[in-house]
Design a protein around this motif. Structure first.
Motif, PDB file in Angstrom:
ATOM      1  N   VAL A 224       9.077 -10.850   3.533  1.00  0.00           N
ATOM      2  CA  VAL A 224       8.492 -11.903   4.374  1.00  0.00           C
ATOM      3  C   VAL A 224       7.591 -11.289   5.438  1.00  0.00           C
ATOM      4  CG1 VAL A 224       9.015 -13.711   6.045  1.00  0.00           C
ATOM      5  CG2 VAL A 224      10.364 -13.537   3.966  1.00  0.00           C
ATOM      6  N   LEU A 225       8.044 -10.205   6.060  1.00  0.00           N
ATOM      7  CA  LEU A 225       7.238  -9.538   7.082  1.00  0.00           C
ATOM      8  C   LEU A 225       5.954  -8.965   6.487  1.00  0.00           C
ATOM      9  CD1 LEU A 225      10.031  -7.670   9.083  1.00  0.00           C
ATOM     10  CD2 LEU A 225       8.752  -9.687   9.801  1.00  0.00           C
ATOM     11  N   ASN A 226       6.037  -8.416   5.289  1.00  0.00           N
ATOM     12  CA  ASN A 226       4.851  -7.855   4.638  1.00  0.00           C
ATOM     13  C   ASN A 226       3.862  -8.940   4.231  1.00  0.00           C
ATOM     14  OD1 ASN A 226       4.816  -4.712   3.790  1.00  0.00           O
ATOM     15  ND2 ASN A 226       6.919  -5.398   4.042  1.00  0.00           N
ATOM     16  N   ILE A 227       4.375 -10.078   3.799  1.00  0.00           N
ATOM     17  CA  ILE A 227       3.488 -11.193   3.459  1.00  0.00           C
ATOM     18  C   ILE A 227       2.757 -11.676   4.707  1.00  0.00           C
ATOM     19  CG2 ILE A 227       3.443 -13.613   2.722  1.00  0.00           C
ATOM     20  CD1 ILE A 227       5.633 -12.916   0.717  1.00  0.00           C
ATOM     21  N   GLY A 228       3.455 -11.663   5.851  1.00  0.00           N
ATOM     22  CA  GLY A 228       2.817 -12.046   7.098  1.00  0.00           C
ATOM     23  C   GLY A 228       1.690 -11.121   7.500  1.00  0.00           C
ATOM     24  N   LYS A 229       1.746  -9.864   7.035  1.00  0.00           N
ATOM     25  CA  LYS A 229       0.707  -8.889   7.367  1.00  0.00           C
ATOM     26  C   LYS A 229      -0.358  -8.775   6.279  1.00  0.00           C
ATOM     27  CE  LYS A 229       3.632  -5.519   7.979  1.00  0.00           C
ATOM     28  NZ  LYS A 229       4.182  -4.188   8.278  1.00  0.00           N
ATOM     29  N   MET A 230      -0.301  -9.654   5.284  1.00  0.00           N
ATOM     30  CA  MET A 230      -1.210  -9.539   4.142  1.00  0.00           C
ATOM     31  C   MET A 230      -2.675  -9.559   4.543  1.00  0.00           C
ATOM     32  SD  MET A 230       0.372 -11.677   0.933  1.00  0.00           S
ATOM     33  CE  MET A 230      -1.157 -11.522   0.011  1.00  0.00           C
ATOM     34  N   VAL A 231      -3.035 -10.517   5.407  1.00  0.00           N
ATOM     35  CA  VAL A 231      -4.449 -10.644   5.747  1.00  0.00           C
ATOM     36  C   VAL A 231      -4.919  -9.564   6.712  1.00  0.00           C
ATOM     37  CG1 VAL A 231      -4.599 -13.117   5.311  1.00  0.00           C
ATOM     38  CG2 VAL A 231      -3.848 -12.316   7.551  1.00  0.00           C
ATOM     39  N   LYS A 232      -3.973  -8.911   7.366  1.00  0.00           N
ATOM     40  CA  LYS A 232      -4.337  -7.869   8.328  1.00  0.00           C
ATOM     41  C   LYS A 232      -4.632  -6.552   7.617  1.00  0.00           C
ATOM     42  CE  LYS A 232      -4.884  -6.951  12.726  1.00  0.00           C
ATOM     43  NZ  LYS A 232      -5.843  -7.694  13.542  1.00  0.00           N
ATOM     44  N   VAL A 233      -3.808  -6.267   6.602  1.00  0.00           N
ATOM     45  CA  VAL A 233      -3.872  -5.007   5.859  1.00  0.00           C
ATOM     46  C   VAL A 233      -3.887  -3.849   6.866  1.00  0.00           C
ATOM     47  CG1 VAL A 233      -4.909  -3.924   3.834  1.00  0.00           C
ATOM     48  CG2 VAL A 233      -5.329  -6.321   4.251  1.00  0.00           C
ATOM     49  N   GLY A 234      -4.536  -2.737   6.572  1.00  0.00           N
ATOM     50  CA  GLY A 234      -4.620  -1.630   7.509  1.00  0.00           C
ATOM     51  C   GLY A 234      -6.074  -1.365   7.818  1.00  0.00           C
ATOM     52  N   TYR A 235      -6.645  -2.224   8.656  1.00  0.00           N
ATOM     53  CA  TYR A 235      -8.097  -2.203   8.809  1.00  0.00           C
ATOM     54  C   TYR A 235      -8.593  -0.910   9.453  1.00  0.00           C
ATOM     55  CZ  TYR A 235      -8.270  -3.105  13.861  1.00  0.00           C
ATOM     56  OH  TYR A 235      -8.185  -3.004  15.216  1.00  0.00           O
ATOM     57  N   GLU A 236      -7.729  -0.199  10.229  1.00  0.00           N
ATOM     58  CA  GLU A 236      -8.190   1.049  10.851  1.00  0.00           C
ATOM     59  C   GLU A 236      -8.584   2.076   9.798  1.00  0.00           C
ATOM     60  OE1 GLU A 236      -5.170  -0.238  11.293  1.00  0.00           O
ATOM     61  OE2 GLU A 236      -4.805  -0.659  13.417  1.00  0.00           O
ATOM     62  N   SER A 237      -7.722   2.240   8.788  1.00  0.00           N
ATOM     63  CA  SER A 237      -8.024   3.215   7.740  1.00  0.00           C
ATOM     64  C   SER A 237      -9.177   2.769   6.856  1.00  0.00           C
ATOM     65  CB  SER A 237      -6.779   3.481   6.874  1.00  0.00           C
ATOM     66  OG  SER A 237      -6.194   2.271   6.458  1.00  0.00           O
ATOM     67  N   ILE A 238      -9.313   1.446   6.656  1.00  0.00           N
ATOM     68  CA  ILE A 238     -10.442   0.940   5.878  1.00  0.00           C
ATOM     69  C   ILE A 238     -11.749   1.215   6.613  1.00  0.00           C
ATOM     70  CG2 ILE A 238     -11.555  -1.145   4.986  1.00  0.00           C
ATOM     71  CD1 ILE A 238      -8.836  -2.217   4.271  1.00  0.00           C
TER      72      ILE A 238
END
Length: 301
Positions: A224-238
């Motif tokens: 559930v916590l990972n689904i909540g972060k889906m749209v955020k992803v890891g934008y720093e590394s991207i």
């Protein structure tokens, strides 16, 4: 009637939470209002909010009807999908493998070597990836040349970006994410395994019938916590890995918002994009929590 009563019960619970923690919500309110103000203004950094033009929902409409909306939304969901499919289950498998190893030295070494990359700076990790995939000096292309193949410019070809990012994220975070599941496994009553041994159960049967069911609430919570972060992803590394040639597959909502604000100076539109991202994340985690409650009777709230 049952649904209506359930809905009223949820509303009462929310109101009770607001009344109980009114002071915390009051502290949050000024920051939220200040943040919201940017989304509804064509903000001018030199004139401030009072000197900027109020545009209402125009920033949201511009983003939702713009040519980049579908691209960044698709990229965000696709990268998030691979994160869930690859990077979520492997830490669970790693946790089970580490706790089931008979050789404790090998178990400790495996846990340590998979955990260490998490504490390496994202900048350093991205630098390692770029160097490894360099067309001239990268070890990957050196191996390809030894095999008689032409060097590949991995970092400038969009079709490789999602795979590279997923593997990098897995390498960096698998060991750390496994700690939660290792802790859950260590909390299982040893008598359950002893009873299973007496009944003649093998290792796989113990994992299937004892370990996995016992850590299922932890798995659901983390999912559930990972689904909540889906749209955020890891934008720093991207941000550190992508470039204009890979925008077609790499540009996500967070990086798009970053570029709008810091490169183009369009703070109002950037804030609106950030708000859209937050709303989608809230909807996803709420739906995931409700689905989890229905399927497994386990949920965050």
């Amino acid at each position: 009637m049952f649904k209506q009563q359930g809905g009223n019960k949820n509303k009462e619970s929310c109101l009770h939470s607001v009344r109980k923690n009114w002071d915390l919500y009051l502290l949050l309110l000024p920051g939220v209002l200040w943040f919201l103000a940017f989304a509804f203004y064509d903000y001018n950094i030199f004139k401030g909010i009072s000197g900027s033009t109020f545009v209402g929902l125009d920033n949201f409409i511009t983003f939702l009807t713009g040519r980049d909306f579908l691209r960044v939304l698709k990229n965000t969901l696709m990268i998030s999908f691979w994160q869930l499919v690859v990077c979520f289950p492997i830490p669970i498998i790693l946790a089970v493998a580490v706790t089931e190893m008979k050789n404790k030295f090998v178990s400790k070494m495996t846990q340590m070597t998979t955990l260490l990359p998490h504490f390496v700076s994202v900048v350093v990790v991205c630098g390692i990836v770029v160097n490894f995939l360099s067309p001239s000096t990268g070890i990957v292309n050196m191996i390809l040349e030894k095999l008689g193949m032409e060097p590949v410019y991995f970092m400038v070809q969009p079709q490789y970006f999602r795979g590279i990012y997923t593997i990098m994220t897995l390498w960096q975070n698998a060991g750390f994410n496994a700690l939660v599941f290792i802790a859950a496994i260590m909390g299982i009553d040893p008598q359950l395994y002893e009873a299973a041994t007496v009944d003649g159960a093998g290792k796989w049967q113990k994992i299937k019938n004892i370990t996995v069911p016992a850590i299922l609430p932890t798995i659901v919570t983390m999912l559930v916590l990972n689904i909540g972060k889906m749209v955020k992803v890891g934008y720093e590394s991207i941000l550190l890995l992508y470039q204009p040639s890979t925008f077609a597959k790499a540009d996500i909502i967070a990086t798009y918002s970053y570029r709008l604000g810091f490169e183009n100076g369009n703070y109002g539109l950037a804030t609106a994009v950030g708000m859209f991202e937050a709303i989608v994340a809230l909807v996803l985690v709420t739906l995931a929590n409700r689905l989890s409650r229905k399927l497994s009777d386990t949920a965050l709230w």
